[in-house]
Design an enzyme around this catalytic site. Structure first.
Site, PDB file in Angstrom:
ATOM      1  N   ASP A  34       0.110  96.926  -5.257  1.00 39.77           N
ATOM      2  CA  ASP A  34       0.757  98.080  -4.608  1.00 39.77           C
ATOM      3  C   ASP A  34       2.095  98.374  -5.263  1.00 39.77           C
ATOM      4  O   ASP A  34       3.065  97.659  -5.029  1.00 39.77           O
ATOM      5  CB  ASP A  34       0.992  97.771  -3.133  1.00 39.77           C
ATOM      6  CG  ASP A  34      -0.303  97.510  -2.408  1.00 39.77           C
ATOM      7  OD1 ASP A  34      -0.642  96.329  -2.219  1.00 39.77           O
ATOM      8  OD2 ASP A  34      -0.976  98.489  -2.066  1.00 39.77           O
ATOM      9  N   ASP A 174      -7.273 102.103   2.775  1.00 41.44           N
ATOM     10  CA  ASP A 174      -6.135 101.208   2.583  1.00 41.44           C
ATOM     11  C   ASP A 174      -5.145 101.381   3.726  1.00 41.44           C
ATOM     12  O   ASP A 174      -4.582 102.454   3.920  1.00 41.44           O
ATOM     13  CB  ASP A 174      -5.455 101.552   1.247  1.00 41.44           C
ATOM     14  CG  ASP A 174      -4.239 100.700   0.978  1.00 41.44           C
ATOM     15  OD1 ASP A 174      -3.599 100.914  -0.068  1.00 41.44           O
ATOM     16  OD2 ASP A 174      -3.915  99.823   1.806  1.00 41.44           O
TER      17      ASP A 174
END
Ligand code: DX5
Length: 222
Positions: A34, A174
């Site tokens: 991320d 997500d």
């Protein structure tokens, strides 16, 4: 085949290599890295160096999720660092189609992500240009957030649009993916489930957590 993509955002950074190798043992085929710039999202994480450090430690597919403004400025550095898939946000660049072409020109898989407030129609012109669509089920920036159920309809819309085009493409979700939510996103059409805190905050460890998520998703571990 339902896949779990552990997000390293919730991993123990003091032993990141081990944490990646632990989930590899659980039979996942990818991890998600991320990347946050403090502008596109209200948090800062890491850059290409995180990919470069992990690359020699694992054969897993490395998905770089660029939660950054102007992703076209960073695509090449993540590609060279060893990312296999580069996911960019529709909201982050006026030249989305060109940025996706840039990812493919570097020999990488391309993904496009959309935030909860972004309608699926805004990526309809690039569905044929991606191998992955990421429907954010939280507002990006932090792990451990509450799942946003209003995104379920969008997951369905994206899956149906891909079916109509007969285009093989992962539908990834997500944020807020736990045992309680995994069934709903799979029924809506998701086949890749990014999970950070559900995996790395589990008291009985990442491997058991992944196997529980797969069982709840109705797809036994490989
Ligand atoms: C965006 C991040 C998070 C992370 C997963 O905020 O991309 O969604 O990957 O977070 P969890 O699984 O902890 O909700």
């Amino acid at each position: 085949m339902i896949r779990i993509a552990p997000s390293i955002l919730s991993a123990d950074f003091a032993r990141l290599g081990e944490q990646v190798q632990a989930v590899e043992a659980a039979g996942v085929d990818r991890i998600q890295i991320d990347v946050m710039d403090g502008r596109f999202v209200p948090n800062i994480t890491f850059g290409p160096i995180a990919v470069a450090c992990l690359r020699p430690l694992t054969r897993l597919t490395l998905e770089a999720h660029l939660m950054v403004e102007r992703p076209e400025d960073f695509i090449e550095s993540f590609a060279r660092a060893g990312a296999d898939t580069i996911i960019i946000h529709q909201e982050a660049t006026p030249h989305l189609h060109r940025a996706l072409q840039q990812i493919h020109a570097l020999g990488k898989k391309a993904g496009v992500a959309i935030n909860p407030a972004t309608p699926a129609i805004l990526i309809s012109e690039v569905l044929a240009n991606v191998e992955l669509v990421l429907v954010m089920t939280v507002n990006p920036g932090f792990g451990g957030q509450e799942f946003i159920p209003e995104t379920l309809g969008k997951i369905r819309q994206v899956r149906n649009a891909l079916r109509q085009r007969n285009h093989p493409c992962d539908v990834e979700v997500d944020g807020g993916i736990y045992e309680e939510t995994v069934r709903r996103v799979v029924e809506a059409g998701a086949n890749v489930l990014v999970a950070g805190s559900a995996v790395y905050d589990a008291k009985d460890g990442a491997v058991a957590a992944i196997q529980r998520l797969l069982a709840r998703a109705g797809s036994e571990p490989d």
